[in-house]
Structures are given as structure tokens and as C-alpha cells.
Write an enzyme that holds these catalytic residues in place. Structure first.
Site, PDB file in Angstrom:
ATOM      1  N   ARG A  64     -11.992   4.829  -0.682  1.00 59.91           N
ATOM      2  CA  ARG A  64     -11.836   6.116  -1.358  1.00 59.91           C
ATOM      3  C   ARG A  64     -12.784   6.225  -2.552  1.00 59.91           C
ATOM      4  O   ARG A  64     -13.210   5.234  -3.114  1.00 59.91           O
ATOM      5  CB  ARG A  64     -10.393   6.291  -1.835  1.00 59.91           C
ATOM      6  CG  ARG A  64      -9.374   6.444  -0.721  1.00 59.91           C
ATOM      7  CD  ARG A  64      -7.973   6.679  -1.273  1.00 59.91           C
ATOM      8  NE  ARG A  64      -7.465   5.508  -1.980  1.00 59.91           N
ATOM      9  CZ  ARG A  64      -7.384   5.399  -3.292  1.00 59.91           C
ATOM     10  NH1 ARG A  64      -7.798   6.395  -4.081  1.00 59.91           N
ATOM     11  NH2 ARG A  64      -6.894   4.316  -3.867  1.00 59.91           N
TER      12      ARG A  64
ATOM     13  N   LYS B 248      -5.062  10.764   2.495  1.00 64.66           N
ATOM     14  CA  LYS B 248      -4.573  10.763   1.125  1.00 64.66           C
ATOM     15  C   LYS B 248      -4.624  12.156   0.498  1.00 64.66           C
ATOM     16  O   LYS B 248      -3.849  12.474  -0.414  1.00 64.66           O
ATOM     17  CB  LYS B 248      -5.375   9.775   0.280  1.00 64.66           C
ATOM     18  CG  LYS B 248      -5.092   8.318   0.629  1.00 64.66           C
ATOM     19  CD  LYS B 248      -3.597   7.978   0.544  1.00 64.66           C
ATOM     20  CE  LYS B 248      -3.348   6.492   0.742  1.00 64.66           C
ATOM     21  NZ  LYS B 248      -1.896   6.178   0.800  1.00 64.66           N
TER      22      LYS B 248
ATOM     23  N   HIS C  76       5.051   6.759  -2.238  1.00 59.01           N
ATOM     24  CA  HIS C  76       3.998   5.926  -1.647  1.00 59.01           C
ATOM     25  C   HIS C  76       4.632   4.599  -1.259  1.00 59.01           C
ATOM     26  O   HIS C  76       4.628   3.646  -2.022  1.00 59.01           O
ATOM     27  CB  HIS C  76       2.862   5.720  -2.650  1.00 59.01           C
ATOM     28  CG  HIS C  76       1.698   4.975  -2.086  1.00 59.01           C
ATOM     29  ND1 HIS C  76       0.970   4.062  -2.814  1.00 59.01           N
ATOM     30  CD2 HIS C  76       1.137   5.009  -0.860  1.00 59.01           C
ATOM     31  CE1 HIS C  76       0.004   3.566  -2.062  1.00 59.01           C
ATOM     32  NE2 HIS C  76       0.093   4.127  -0.875  1.00 59.01           N
TER      33      HIS C  76
ATOM     34  N   SER D  76      -2.386  -0.268  -2.000  1.00 57.44           N
ATOM     35  CA  SER D  76      -3.088  -0.829  -0.853  1.00 57.44           C
ATOM     36  C   SER D  76      -3.357  -2.313  -1.068  1.00 57.44           C
ATOM     37  O   SER D  76      -3.813  -2.732  -2.131  1.00 57.44           O
ATOM     38  CB  SER D  76      -4.408  -0.079  -0.665  1.00 57.44           C
ATOM     39  OG  SER D  76      -4.965  -0.367   0.571  1.00 57.44           O
TER      40      SER D  76
ATOM     41  N   LYS E 241       2.580  -3.511   2.057  1.00 58.10           N
ATOM     42  CA  LYS E 241       3.495  -2.484   2.570  1.00 58.10           C
ATOM     43  C   LYS E 241       3.513  -2.453   4.088  1.00 58.10           C
ATOM     44  O   LYS E 241       4.571  -2.509   4.714  1.00 58.10           O
ATOM     45  CB  LYS E 241       3.088  -1.100   2.049  1.00 58.10           C
ATOM     46  CG  LYS E 241       3.273  -0.863   0.591  1.00 58.10           C
ATOM     47  CD  LYS E 241       3.167   0.602   0.225  1.00 58.10           C
ATOM     48  CE  LYS E 241       2.075   1.355   0.935  1.00 58.10           C
ATOM     49  NZ  LYS E 241       0.721   0.837   0.644  1.00 58.10           N
ATOM     50  N   THR E 242       2.344  -2.333   4.675  1.00 57.53           N
ATOM     51  CA  THR E 242       2.255  -2.210   6.126  1.00 57.53           C
ATOM     52  C   THR E 242       2.708  -3.502   6.804  1.00 57.53           C
ATOM     53  O   THR E 242       3.475  -3.481   7.762  1.00 57.53           O
ATOM     54  CB  THR E 242       0.812  -1.869   6.535  1.00 57.53           C
ATOM     55  OG1 THR E 242       0.443  -0.626   5.936  1.00 57.53           O
ATOM     56  CG2 THR E 242       0.687  -1.746   8.042  1.00 57.53           C
TER      57      THR E 242
ATOM     58  N   ASP F 205       3.471   4.048   5.098  1.00 51.29           N
ATOM     59  CA  ASP F 205       2.754   4.340   3.852  1.00 51.29           C
ATOM     60  C   ASP F 205       3.266   5.523   3.046  1.00 51.29           C
ATOM     61  O   ASP F 205       3.205   5.493   1.826  1.00 51.29           O
ATOM     62  CB  ASP F 205       1.278   4.563   4.174  1.00 51.29           C
ATOM     63  CG  ASP F 205       0.386   4.558   2.937  1.00 51.29           C
ATOM     64  OD1 ASP F 205       0.488   3.601   2.141  1.00 51.29           O
ATOM     65  OD2 ASP F 205      -0.398   5.497   2.753  1.00 51.29           O
TER      66      ASP F 205
ATOM     67  N   ARG G 212     -10.281  -1.509   8.419  1.00 46.10           N
ATOM     68  CA  ARG G 212      -9.031  -0.778   8.663  1.00 46.10           C
ATOM     69  C   ARG G 212      -8.816  -0.500  10.143  1.00 46.10           C
ATOM     70  O   ARG G 212      -9.759  -0.414  10.927  1.00 46.10           O
ATOM     71  CB  ARG G 212      -9.076   0.568   7.944  1.00 46.10           C
ATOM     72  CG  ARG G 212      -9.053   0.481   6.428  1.00 46.10           C
ATOM     73  CD  ARG G 212      -7.661   0.505   5.915  1.00 46.10           C
ATOM     74  NE  ARG G 212      -7.573   0.447   4.464  1.00 46.10           N
ATOM     75  CZ  ARG G 212      -6.438   0.570   3.794  1.00 46.10           C
ATOM     76  NH1 ARG G 212      -5.312   0.758   4.432  1.00 46.10           N
ATOM     77  NH2 ARG G 212      -6.436   0.491   2.476  1.00 46.10           N
TER      78      ARG G 212
END
Length: 527
Positions: free
Chosen positions: A55, A198, A217, A235, A239-240, A254, A318
Site C-alpha cells: 500500500r 482497503k 480490522h 498485517s 490474523k489470517t 480481515d 500475497r
């Protein structure tokens, strides 16, 4: 939009070369024919994002408009841009797309709860970006349903259109601009597809709280006894990975909302980091990267096999895949109220415990603090971990002030009697460069026992720097690992580093002007 822009969009949509609501197979064919990507051995599409592999937050703007200006928390994150600048740039981008041989359109939704679902349109210059939108947003059940959607928000993405900052009023060739008045996210100058995902998350972080719905988030999963767990973290914090648990059903990885009925997914897909991915460590994610998935910046062998250890393009490799590629999921993607909240942090200082139980006040303190370490590759220009504070574990995506979200979470914790834990997935035995990353096997064991309630029965001790309540034992986890001071070679070095981090927390928390919360939820060490 003004009549002129409506005509430009209509003209674009009416062109025979504008391809709408293509299937995955059709999009894959377009990607291959356009030379935008290649197939891997597993059937996933492999692409590259060019110059930008993460990003670009410094190029993100919100249009300053009368109806929303008072609600936006303006600053370095939510940078204002004038409506005239936005409209002129929109005109240029639409003219650019109207001159393209092909343009791709996907209509879908954000939000699995139909009561607050946002109808979307995504207009893309690139076929693989349209497949990304098809993957990450909620898909209509039929093509006819998709074509009939009257969008409430539109993404217009032209990655090969580069702005001229001197003329267009941007900071660089790249721009990600959200207009709540015109209901457009305008993207140009970057091929990083995550900007679309996002961008819509930022929109939902505005619309949902206005409706009295908490936006978060976080990832979420649920067990057989309907014990919903939320995993907050930036990130790279896990989390994932941690929510993709074969023992529990995934709600989403997410972005979520929490309304009067429970927790719901905002998305229709998952977007996982793949660096050093193995089937042994993360079987659900590994096996999800098949037909319908997209790999970004992952090198592949001559036979089409991905090399997940290759960091030559970026560490921020990713995979985007439809949530249906995970076998153990909840569909539709919503469940009941959360029973457990896990705050995830990747502590590069190596001084926070691998797990600690938080009081309500500590939970609010750590939610507002949002401490982690920014990991390499997540954003452009970040090449090594850096300690950061990101309010609500997601400040880059929050258009309103952090207290809007923290107050809502506090009310939900009280209302539903939620247990809250802080989990460090970062370093142990020393700071980054000295210690080692926390063993995923141990982290999984701690998280599973926190969710199951097993940690309610163990003894706790309070750390004398951070005031955190640390379990003295967790089945399957070495006891010495639970107390970070015990893992360091030098007690003095640990104490010095821990005090340094505590002071950073305290300095950061001054922005909230909440002395009572700091006194109740903050640290024992005061410097």
C-alpha cells in the site's frame, strides 16, 4: 456525480468492449491472453504488481466535502484533497479508460449482513484486478443478479494512468482518493490490488458506525459451540494464519462488522501473506491457493510450482482466494456474538509476553494503543520491522476518530462479557536481530486454550513493568517461554528494553487525553 461524469461512466459501460460480470474462467482467459499473468501448477493465477508491492498510504486522500467533513479525523492518515482536484482527475481517468481497448466491470457487495450491505461496482483497466475484485468482494449468486445491481459505491481503477503532481494536485504519480459525496474511490498509478480492498474497508469503517454497527480490522472464527473469536492485528501479526484453524470454522480473515445479531464478514475472499508458506505450518491457506486464487509477486519454478521462500520481488508476497477455497467456513459469513477477543502484536522488542489476560481497562488501553511492529514489505519503503502504534489495530483504514471505534468496542465487551487476551506473535529471547520469532505451534496452542476457557483455571502472575496478567502454565508450551524476562540472556538488557517500550506506550497514549484510562489500563512502570 455531475451529469458529465454520469455520461462518461454510462459511455464506458455501454461500450461493446467493456466486459461485465465475467466468470473466473473468463477472467483467467483474459489475464493469460493479455499477458498479465500465468498459471501455476495448482491452477492459481500468478501476477506481479510492478513498482508498488504494498500500500501507498502517503498517496491516500479523502475529498473534503460539507456533508462528511465534520466526521473525518483529518491528519496524516486521512489527508484532505479538494473536490475540484478530485473531479478534474476523475475526468482524466474516465477519458483514459474510455480510450482503452478493453475495460472490465464487476458488480458485487461488501458486508454479509444484508441489512447493512453496500452495493459495489468495480471498473478496472486490468483483467487480473477485476478478478481480484471478483475474489475479494461478495459475489452475486448469478450473472443476472450482478448486472442488475445499482451501485452505491464505485471503484475506478486505472493503474497505468500516472498523475502529474504539479498539474493534478497529488503527491506523486499514485493516488487513492475517496469521495463520500460522489461515492467513488479513484485509484491510479499503482498496480497493488490491495488498494481496492482497503479502500472499500475505509468506506465501511465510515458507514457502519454511523448505523450503530462496530466495524473491525480483525479475523473471526467460530467453534461447534458457537463461541465466536475475534483476532485483531495489523498485517503480518497472524490474523489470517491463526483464524484459519482446522478445529474451527472461518467467518473471515480481515474485515468484520458486529451488529445486534452478531459478527459478519465484510468480504467474500481472503488475502494472505505467503512468504515462507508451507503446508505443514498453514495447511488451510496452502491448499486454498488453487483454481480461483491469485498469487502476487510470488516467484514460480519452471514447472509452475510457487517458490514461497523467494523474496526477490518483495517480502509482501500475497495470495487472494475466494473464501470457499477454505473447506471449513461459515456460509453465509456471519455468526453470533464474540466470546473471546485476541489482540495480536508482533513485538520486535521481544519483551511482551506470548499471552496475557487483559482487564476491561487494559483492553481499552491496548485497543487504542494498537502496538505492533510494521513488517517488511507491507508498505512501500519498509524493509525491516519498525515499532508502530496503530489505533484500534487499523488506523490506516479509519476515517473517523479512534474513540468512535474504541467506545463501541468497550460497550460490546461489557454487554457480552467478552474475554480479552494480548498475544505476542513477534520475538522472544531478545529483540529483533537477536531473539527468534515466536513458534507458531506454541502460539496456536495458547490461542486455542484461551478461546476454550482452559486458561480460566490456571494461575496468573502480574508482570512488574507492563502490569499484564501472565499465565504460569499453558499445556503444550514451555513454562519459561511464558515469562519473556526468563528467555533473555541478560536480565538487565531485558529490563532496559522493557522500560524503553513502556515509555513509548506512555508517550503515544498522551494523544488520547484519557488519564483515568491510562491509570487503570496502563503500565506499572512510569519512568
Amino acid at each position: 456525480m455531475s451529469e458529465n461524469y454520469t455520461e462518461q461512466v454510462d459511455q464506458l459501460l455501454e461500450k461493446p468492449s467493456t466486459l461485465k460480470q465475467l466468470s473466473r474462467t473468463q477472467l483467467i482467459s483474459e489475464i493469460l491472453n493479455n499477458g498479465e499473468g500465468e498459471l501455476t501448477e495448482s491452477g492459481a493465477v500468478r501476477t506481479e504488481t510492478g513498482k508498488y508491492t504494498g500500500r501507498s498510504p502517503q498517496d491516500r486522500f479523502i475529498v473534503r466535502e460539507a456533508d462528511t467533513a465534520d466526521r473525518i479525523d483529518w491528519g496524516k492518515i486521512n489527508q484532505p484533497i479538494e473536490e475540484e482536484v478530485f473531479l478534474k482527475l476523475t475526468d482524466k481517468v474516465l477519458n483514459y479508460l474510455n480510450d482503452k481497448e478493453k475495460v472490465y466491470v464487476f458488480n458485487g457487495y461488501a458486508g454479509a449482513s444484508k441489512a447493512s450491505q453496500l452495493k459495489l461496482r468495480v471498473i478496472n483497466e486490468l483483467a487480473w484486478h477485476n478478478m481480484f475484485a471478483h475474489t475479494m468482494f461478495i459475489r452475486p449468486e448469478t450473472k443476472e443478479e450482478g448486472l442488475a445491481i445499482d451501485p452505491e459505491f464505485t471503484i475506478i481503477s486505472a493503474p497505468h494512468f500516472k498523475a502529474d503532481p504539479a498539474v493534478d494536485g497529488t503527491k506523486s504519480e499514485t493516488f487513492i482518493i475517496t469521495s463520500f459525496k460522489h461515492k467513488i474511490i479513484l485509484i491510479g498509478g499503482t498496480e497493488y490490488a490491495g488498494e481496492m480492498k482497503k479502500g472499500i474497508f475505509g468506506v465501511m469503517n465510515y458507514y457502519l458506525p454511523v448505523q450503530g454497527i462496530m466495524s473491525m480490522h480483525c479475523s473471526a472464527n467460530v467453534g461447534e459451540n458457537k463461541d465466536v473469536a475475534l483476532f485483531f492485528g495489523l498485517s503480518g501479526t497472524g490474523k489470517t494464519t491463526l483464524s484459519a484453524d482446522p478445529q474451527r470454522k472461518l467467518i473471515g480473515d480481515d474485515e468484520h462488522g458486529w451488529n445486534d445479531d452478531g459478527v459478519f464478514n465484510i468480504e467474500g475472499g481472503c488475502y494472505a501473506k505467503t512468504i515462507d508458506l508451507t503446508r505443514e505450518k498453514e495447511p488451510q491457506i496452502y491448499d486454498a491457493i488453487r483454481y480461483g486464487a491469485i498469487l502476487e509477486n510470488v516467484k514460480i519454478e519452471e514447472d509452475g510450482t510457487p517458490d514461497y521462500s523467494d523474496k526477490s520481488l518483495t517480502e509482501n508476497t500475497r495470495a487472494a482466494y475466494p473464501i470457499e477455497n477454505i473447506d471449513n467456513i461459515v456460509l453465509p459469513s456471519y455468526a453470533g456474538h464474540a466470546k473471546t477477543i485476541i489482540f495480536l502484536t508482533a513485538d520486535a522488542f521481544g519483551v511482551l509476553p506470548p499471552i496475557s489476560k487483559l482487564t476491561k481497562d487494559q483492553a481499552m488501553y491496548h485497543f487504542l494503543s494498537g502496538f505492533t511492529s510494521k513488517l517488511a514489505g507491507t508498505e512501500r519503503g519498509v524493509t525491516s520491522p519498525q515499532p508502530v502504534f496503530s489505533t484500534c489495530f487499523g488506523s490506516p483504514f479509519l476515517p473517523m476518530h479512534a474513540t468512535v471505534y474504541s467506545n463501541m468496542l468497550g460497550e460490546l465487551i461489557d454487554k457480552h462479557g467478552v474475554k480479552v487476551f494480548l498475544v505476542n506473535t513477534g520475538w522472544t529471547g531478545g529483540e529483533y536481530g537477536v531473539g527468534s520469532r515466536m513458534n507458531l505451534k506454541y502460539t496456536r496452542s495458547m490461542v486455542r486454550r484461551a478461546i476454550s476457557g482452559a486458561l480460566e483455571e490456571v494461575e496468573y502472575v502480574q508482570d512488574d513493568v507492563f502490569g499484564l496478567n501472565i499465565p504460569t502454565s499453558v499445556p503444550g508450551v514451555p513454562a519459561e517461554l511464558l515469562m519473556p524476562r526468563n528467555t533473555w540472556v541478560s536480565d538487565d538488557a531485558y529490563d532496559e528494553t522493557a522500560h524503553q517500550l513502556a515509555l513509548m506506550f506512555q508517550e503515544n497514549f498522551k494523544q488520547f487525553d484519557a488519564p483515568e484510562l491510562e491509570a487503570k489500563g496502563g503500565f506499572k512502570y512510569r519512568g
